[in-house]
Design a protein around this motif. Structure first.
Motif, PDB file in Angstrom:
ATOM      1  N   TRP A 557     -57.028 -21.723 -19.482  1.00 38.02           N
ATOM      2  CA  TRP A 557     -58.017 -21.887 -18.396  1.00 38.02           C
ATOM      3  C   TRP A 557     -57.638 -21.112 -17.129  1.00 38.02           C
ATOM      4  CZ3 TRP A 557     -62.035 -23.758 -20.695  1.00 38.02           C
ATOM      5  CH2 TRP A 557     -61.981 -24.844 -21.565  1.00 38.02           C
ATOM      6  N   TRP A 558     -56.404 -21.213 -16.678  1.00 36.67           N
ATOM      7  CA  TRP A 558     -56.042 -20.587 -15.408  1.00 36.67           C
ATOM      8  C   TRP A 558     -56.151 -19.068 -15.483  1.00 36.67           C
ATOM      9  CZ3 TRP A 558     -50.941 -23.751 -14.289  1.00 36.67           C
ATOM     10  CH2 TRP A 558     -51.292 -25.093 -14.024  1.00 36.67           C
ATOM     11  N   GLY A 559     -55.952 -18.520 -16.655  1.00 38.95           N
ATOM     12  CA  GLY A 559     -56.067 -17.078 -16.808  1.00 38.95           C
ATOM     13  C   GLY A 559     -57.477 -16.559 -16.613  1.00 38.95           C
ATOM     14  N   TRP A 560     -58.471 -17.466 -16.627  1.00 42.05           N
ATOM     15  CA  TRP A 560     -59.848 -17.043 -16.380  1.00 42.05           C
ATOM     16  C   TRP A 560     -60.060 -16.644 -14.913  1.00 42.05           C
ATOM     17  CZ3 TRP A 560     -63.735 -20.672 -19.370  1.00 42.05           C
ATOM     18  CH2 TRP A 560     -63.443 -20.611 -20.741  1.00 42.05           C
ATOM     19  N   VAL A 561     -59.191 -17.089 -14.025  1.00 39.49           N
ATOM     20  CA  VAL A 561     -59.332 -16.764 -12.611  1.00 39.49           C
ATOM     21  C   VAL A 561     -58.891 -15.335 -12.358  1.00 39.49           C
ATOM     22  CG1 VAL A 561     -58.696 -17.414 -10.274  1.00 39.49           C
ATOM     23  CG2 VAL A 561     -58.911 -19.165 -12.045  1.00 39.49           C
ATOM     24  N   ARG A 562     -57.746 -14.996 -12.878  1.00 39.95           N
ATOM     25  CA  ARG A 562     -57.247 -13.641 -12.682  1.00 39.95           C
ATOM     26  C   ARG A 562     -56.233 -13.315 -13.783  1.00 39.95           C
ATOM     27  NH1 ARG A 562     -55.276 -16.765  -8.462  1.00 39.95           N
ATOM     28  NH2 ARG A 562     -53.032 -17.189  -8.487  1.00 39.95           N
ATOM     29  N   SER A 563     -56.185 -12.058 -14.098  1.00 41.96           N
ATOM     30  CA  SER A 563     -55.204 -11.555 -15.064  1.00 41.96           C
ATOM     31  C   SER A 563     -54.451 -10.415 -14.405  1.00 41.96           C
ATOM     32  CB  SER A 563     -55.897 -11.052 -16.338  1.00 41.96           C
ATOM     33  OG  SER A 563     -56.596 -12.105 -16.980  1.00 41.96           O
ATOM     34  N   PRO A 564     -53.157 -10.339 -14.626  1.00 46.76           N
ATOM     35  CA  PRO A 564     -52.374  -9.283 -13.960  1.00 46.76           C
ATOM     36  C   PRO A 564     -52.959  -7.901 -14.194  1.00 46.76           C
ATOM     37  CG  PRO A 564     -50.943 -10.855 -15.069  1.00 46.76           C
ATOM     38  CD  PRO A 564     -52.334 -11.177 -15.493  1.00 46.76           C
ATOM     39  N   GLY A 565     -53.221  -7.194 -13.105  1.00 38.98           N
ATOM     40  CA  GLY A 565     -53.701  -5.820 -13.179  1.00 38.98           C
ATOM     41  C   GLY A 565     -55.145  -5.669 -13.606  1.00 38.98           C
ATOM     42  N   LYS A 566     -55.907  -6.765 -13.720  1.00 41.13           N
ATOM     43  CA  LYS A 566     -57.300  -6.700 -14.168  1.00 41.13           C
ATOM     44  C   LYS A 566     -58.206  -7.457 -13.187  1.00 41.13           C
ATOM     45  CE  LYS A 566     -56.108  -6.592 -19.088  1.00 41.13           C
ATOM     46  NZ  LYS A 566     -56.295  -7.269 -20.403  1.00 41.13           N
ATOM     47  N   PRO A 567     -59.507  -7.118 -13.164  1.00 42.68           N
ATOM     48  CA  PRO A 567     -60.443  -7.898 -12.332  1.00 42.68           C
ATOM     49  C   PRO A 567     -60.508  -9.344 -12.813  1.00 42.68           C
ATOM     50  CG  PRO A 567     -61.454  -5.857 -13.129  1.00 42.68           C
ATOM     51  CD  PRO A 567     -60.164  -6.031 -13.881  1.00 42.68           C
ATOM     52  N   SER A 568     -60.904 -10.234 -11.924  1.00 40.73           N
ATOM     53  CA  SER A 568     -61.039 -11.640 -12.279  1.00 40.73           C
ATOM     54  C   SER A 568     -62.077 -11.801 -13.381  1.00 40.73           C
ATOM     55  CB  SER A 568     -61.468 -12.448 -11.055  1.00 40.73           C
ATOM     56  OG  SER A 568     -61.892 -13.737 -11.425  1.00 40.73           O
ATOM     57  N   PRO A 569     -61.723 -12.414 -14.532  1.00 48.94           N
ATOM     58  CA  PRO A 569     -62.717 -12.592 -15.603  1.00 48.94           C
ATOM     59  C   PRO A 569     -63.935 -13.397 -15.165  1.00 48.94           C
ATOM     60  CG  PRO A 569     -60.492 -12.962 -16.428  1.00 48.94           C
ATOM     61  CD  PRO A 569     -60.383 -12.850 -14.928  1.00 48.94           C
ATOM     62  N   GLN A 570     -63.756 -14.376 -14.249  1.00 48.92           N
ATOM     63  CA  GLN A 570     -64.873 -15.248 -13.883  1.00 48.92           C
ATOM     64  C   GLN A 570     -65.778 -14.645 -12.810  1.00 48.92           C
ATOM     65  OE1 GLN A 570     -63.192 -18.853 -12.200  1.00 48.92           O
ATOM     66  NE2 GLN A 570     -63.134 -17.977 -10.157  1.00 48.92           N
ATOM     67  N   ARG A 571     -65.359 -13.565 -12.158  1.00 46.26           N
ATOM     68  CA  ARG A 571     -66.073 -13.093 -10.968  1.00 46.26           C
ATOM     69  C   ARG A 571     -67.519 -12.718 -11.264  1.00 46.26           C
ATOM     70  NH1 ARG A 571     -62.915  -8.663  -8.063  1.00 46.26           N
ATOM     71  NH2 ARG A 571     -61.550 -10.484  -7.745  1.00 46.26           N
ATOM     72  N   ALA A 572     -67.760 -12.000 -12.356  1.00 42.73           N
ATOM     73  CA  ALA A 572     -69.116 -11.546 -12.661  1.00 42.73           C
ATOM     74  C   ALA A 572     -70.049 -12.734 -12.869  1.00 42.73           C
ATOM     75  CB  ALA A 572     -69.116 -10.637 -13.882  1.00 42.73           C
ATOM     76  N   ALA A 573     -69.578 -13.736 -13.620  1.00 43.27           N
ATOM     77  CA  ALA A 573     -70.417 -14.915 -13.866  1.00 43.27           C
ATOM     78  C   ALA A 573     -70.628 -15.706 -12.583  1.00 43.27           C
ATOM     79  CB  ALA A 573     -69.777 -15.795 -14.933  1.00 43.27           C
ATOM     80  N   ARG A 574     -69.612 -15.810 -11.774  1.00 41.29           N
ATOM     81  CA  ARG A 574     -69.746 -16.515 -10.487  1.00 41.29           C
ATOM     82  C   ARG A 574     -70.821 -15.855  -9.633  1.00 41.29           C
ATOM     83  NH1 ARG A 574     -67.449 -16.146  -5.244  1.00 41.29           N
ATOM     84  NH2 ARG A 574     -66.842 -18.160  -4.334  1.00 41.29           N
ATOM     85  N   ASN A 575     -70.784 -14.521  -9.550  1.00 38.89           N
ATOM     86  CA  ASN A 575     -71.792 -13.812  -8.768  1.00 38.89           C
ATOM     87  C   ASN A 575     -73.189 -13.961  -9.366  1.00 38.89           C
ATOM     88  OD1 ASN A 575     -69.751 -12.971  -7.067  1.00 38.89           O
ATOM     89  ND2 ASN A 575     -69.534 -10.956  -8.016  1.00 38.89           N
TER      90      ASN A 575
END
Length: 860
Positions: A557-575
């Motif tokens: 679950w916590w990895g959905w917030v951010r992954s090292p060196g990558k954009p936040s996985p949840q950001r697109a859905a949040r927007n």
């Protein structure tokens, strides 16, 4: 049917939902009929009947008799409120013309003479103010300023009380309190003239001081300071009787004036005491047979006395509004107003054909001094009051009748009414509303339904919950040991009891969490069920000394917030979710879940009543830990929340009423307690504030803030009490925090903190940040007001205050008293704030500072 099966069927239904489908708001109570209609419908019938009967005759030039005055504007104001309530622009415009048609482009008021100093000429100003707040206009302001100028020059008694009229010297009438007080208070609030509130309070209290009769519990119609009038008692100066409508004027003046008073005004409690005295007198003299009130209130069936409709309508309006605003106790006055309204509809309303109705048995007029047209003196005697004409559809009754229906509709549409909160004096009333649910002494052990250690216990837990619910309630017991489960859905009358020594571990596979109606960061959507979820249930609990482990970490679950060196996985859905909400997409079409990376909360009672979470330990939550939404009567007690993942807020009541959080440990990765009410347009659409929250005897360690209001607060937050808490950690940023902006908006008010011990915080003891995220870039001005902190100590904080507002936002009535702040190292931050008051406050810097002109004491 199983929880999973229900979830799958629900998802299928969502896929074919019509675009117009919306999840319902919290269900209102069905409003009972009086005769063949609801109170709001009776108000609408009366309003349309009057508009048809009177036509243009109410407006300047429409009739030779049309005059600027209190009668037409009383009807006008009632039409404004009703038109706004039912969305009728024509009705609103008609109501506005009762005052605006007399107003010239230059603000000149036709048919009005200031030199008469007649207090009856002030009420049309309330119509102008109503309109001005919607659409400010110079000519409206000029007209109101003319009335204000009259009242600045108006003749007064020796104690500052307004004469009723210039031709009624040294006299105060109950009528006059209604004529001037609500307008002056409203004007004072809109144009920021606090002296007007002091003046209005003085008028109300003077009338109570001189006109109240403790023997009857009623107020005399008038008082003559000089005892010169023939009607005046030579010892007290009061008139001889208790005229119904005069008490009605006074009652309406009180509830209408309190709309605008700050809860911190020094006389506001005294005004509430007057209202309660007036309400008790009204209740005492209600006719037991009909529920109505007499022309001369205390004379009952005395020959010639009669049940009178204008006073009865005023009383129902004032009492119903008093309950709706929280000034009066619902349980005491609801039977009185209900019986009174029943009597009005039954005995005073006449059907004239179709939807046209009339209000009968109205006293035409009554006053004191001079004579009636037949030569009878207006001497305040019983004989005088019963001799005045009785008419139909007098505006002094029609207006209150319409207003009474609006308030009765609001009153009967809910099971509960708010508490008007001003400070710690209201704490016990709020606390008494919160009662933890109890459960039958009946246990359902999950092992009896097939649960085995090391195996998935989801089906066994579900079966135990369904059996417990079907049996009428009890405890579903998780015994000592290690247990694994997917989503749990609680049903009414079920207490999920996690025993001491038991650990209930939750799956981290998203497929184990059905799509359900929920809220994610303040926006409604269809998304993963919380780990423990309930929807539209009553009497539910999670108790015990065991542990609920969400098993979240950076690999799930916590990895959905951010992954090292990558954009936040949840950001697109949040927007995307925010965009869907701002374009008013129906909630059933905001379907997320697989691939969206919007994490579930840990525990979420959604639209529930009577909730208890007690004793358990929560660890490793995917996101927010305890998140009651649109729920009422929630108790969180003795819980330990130890989790440091992203957005791991401890307890976030959102759009809830009556919440108690006590004896709980917060050691979290985000705010310990964050009180919310919806985000942006979606929060305003739902429009449910969070009210009546008590936090006591809690310990806050790590977290962004100890007690936080916002940032999802578009529905408003009010009435928050915090006492006897410990806050101390180098990783705790603030003790009390407000975060908001002009996109979210919302009013955050009536927040009281006392007896809180603060060790180290990283930013400030009190933070009010209205520049959070979007800051001033929006149309919804945030408001923070009436914040009181007392008996606060801190040993190490950079500063006491970090307060940042902006032009147009409101930060006002911030009061800190009897407090000591030590170890302060930085300059206080205060930007665009109103009144901030320090009373008996000590601020000790970490390094002693000497004044520039300090000198050592003289040597001997």
């Amino acid at each position: 049917m199983s929880f999973l099966s229900r979830g799958l069927l629900f998802c299928a239904a969502v896929a074919v939902a019509l675009s117009a489908f919306r999840l319902p708001l919290p269900a209102a109570e069905p409003v009972r009929l009086f005769g063949d209609a609801t109170p709001l419908k009776w108000s609408e019938r009366m309003a349309r009947s009057e508009m048809e009967r009177r036509g243009e005759g109410m407006f300047h030039g429409g009739s030779p008799r049309a005059r600027w005055g209190y009668e037409t504007s009383l009807l006008g104001l009632s039409l404004l409120h009703l038109g706004e309530r039912i969305g009728d622009e024509a009705m609103i415009e008609y109501g506005a013309k009762t005052a605006e048609s007399f107003l010239g482009a230059d603000g000149l008021i036709h048919t009005y003479k200031m030199e008469d100093y007649n207090i009856d000429m002030i009420p049309p100003g309330k119509v102008l103010l109503f309109r001005y707040e919607k659409n400010p206009s110079p000519h409206l302001k000029a007209g109101m300023d003319t009335l204000i100028e009259q009242m600045r020059k108006h003749p007064r008694t020796s104690e500052g009380g307004y004469w009723h009229k210039l031709r009624y010297p040294w006299q105060m009438w109950l009528d006059g309190l209604f004529m001037a007080s609500p307008f002056l208070a409203h004007y004072g609030k809109v144009f920021e003239e606090p002296a007007l509130f002091d003046d209005v309070a003085n008028q109300i209290l003077l009338m109570d001081k001189h006109a109240y009769d403790p023997k009857t519990g009623l107020h005399y119609h008038a008082w003559d300071e000089k005892r010169a009038q023939d009607w005046a008692n030579k010892e007290t100066g009061t008139s001889p009787n208790f005229w119904g409508r005069s008490v009605g004027w006074y009652a309406m003046s009180l509830v209408d004036t309190l709309d605008f008073f700050s809860p911190t005004h020094p006389e506001v409690e005294a005004i509430n005491d007057v209202l309660r005295r007036v309400a008790d007198g009204i209740a005492r003299w209600q006719d037991p047979a009909t529920g109505l009130w007499w022309q001369v209130l205390d004379q009952g069936t005395r020959e010639g006395n009669y049940l009178e409709s204008t006073a009865s309508s005023m009383f129902v309006y004032a009492l119903a509004k008093g309950i709706n605003r929280g000034y009066l106790a619902r349980e005491t006055y609801l039977p009185i107003v209900t019986k009174g309204y029943e009597g009005i509809i039954r005995d005073f309303v006449r059907r004239d054909g179709g939807e046209t109705i009339s209000l009968t048995r109205c006293c035409s007029v009554a006053g004191l001094g001079f004579t009636m047209s037949n030569g009878r003196p207006r001497d305040g005697s019983f004989e005088y009051y019963i001799a005045e004409r009785i008419v139909d559809n007098d505006l002094k009754g029609v207006g209150p009748f319409i207003l009474a229906g609006i308030e009765m509709q609001r009153l009967l549409a809910t099971k509960d009414s708010p508490v008007a909160v001003r400070g710690w004096g209201d704490y016990e009333r709020v606390l008494a509303r919160i009662q933890a649910p109890t459960f039958p002494d009946r246990d359902f052990d999950i092992t009896q339904f097939g649960a085995r250690p090391g195996a998935d216990a989801s089906a066994a837990i579900r079966a135990a919950i369904e059996a417990c619910h079907a049996a009428g309630g009890g405890r579903v017991v998780v015994p000592p040991g290690e247990w694994t489960t997917g989503a749990i859905r609680l049903l009414s009358n079920v207490n999920l009891h996690v025993s001491e020594g038991a650990t209930l571990g939750f799956s981290t596979d998203p497929k184990d969490y059905p799509i359900v109606p929920t809220r994610w960061e303040g926006v409604e959507l269809m998304n993963y069920s919380a780990l423990v979820y309930a929807h539209d249930e009553e009497n539910i609990a999670i108790t015990g000394k065991g542990t609920l482990d969400g098993r979240a970490d950076w690999d799930n679950w916590w990895g959905w917030v951010r992954s090292p060196g990558k954009p936040s996985p949840q950001r697109a859905a949040r927007n995307r979710l925010i965009d869907l909400a701002e374009t008013d997409t129906p909630v059933a079409e905001r379907v997320f879940g697989d691939g969206s990376f919007l994490r579930p909360n840990f525990i979420q009672p959604y639209r529930c009543r009577n909730v208890l979470i007690e004793g358990v330990t929560l660890r490793r939550s995917p996101m927010w830990n305890i998140h009651p939404v649109l729920s009422q009567n929630v108790t969180v007690r003795g819980v330990s929340i130890i989790t440091h993942g992203p957005n791991n807020d401890g307890c976030n009541p959102e759009s809830c009423t009556d919440v108690l959080i006590e004896d709980t440990l917060f050691d979290t990765g985000d705010d310990c307690i964050a009180i919310k009410s919806g985000r942006n347009g979606d929060g305003r659409r739902v429009g449910v504030p969070t009210t009546n929250v008590i936090v006591r005897n809690c310990t806050m360690k790590d977290g962004h803030g100890g007690v936080v209001l916002g940032s999802e607060c578009s529905g408003g937050i009010r009435n928050v009490f915090v006492e006897n808490c410990e806050m101390d950690s180098p990783d705790l940023d603030r003790a009390l925090r407000f975060k908001n902006n002009a996109v979210r908006g919302g009013v955050l008010e009536n927040v009281f903190m006392r007896d809180v011990r603060i060790g180290r915080v990283a930013e400030a003891v009190l933070t009010i940040d209205l520049l959070y995220e979007e800051g001033p870039r929006g149309e919804f001005m945030p408001v923070v007001r009436n914040v009181q902190m007392e008996n606060i100590t801190s040993t190490a904080s950079p500063r006491v205050l970090y307060v940042r507002g902006f032009e147009g936002a409101t930060i006002d009535d911030i009061r800190i008293s009897n407090s000591t702040f030590s170890g302060v190292t930085a300059t206080e931050v205060v930007q665009h704030a109103g009144r901030i008051v320090f009373d008996r406050v000590t601020i000790n810097p970490e390094v002693e500072v000497r004044g520039l002109n300090s000198v050592p004491p003289p040597t001997r």
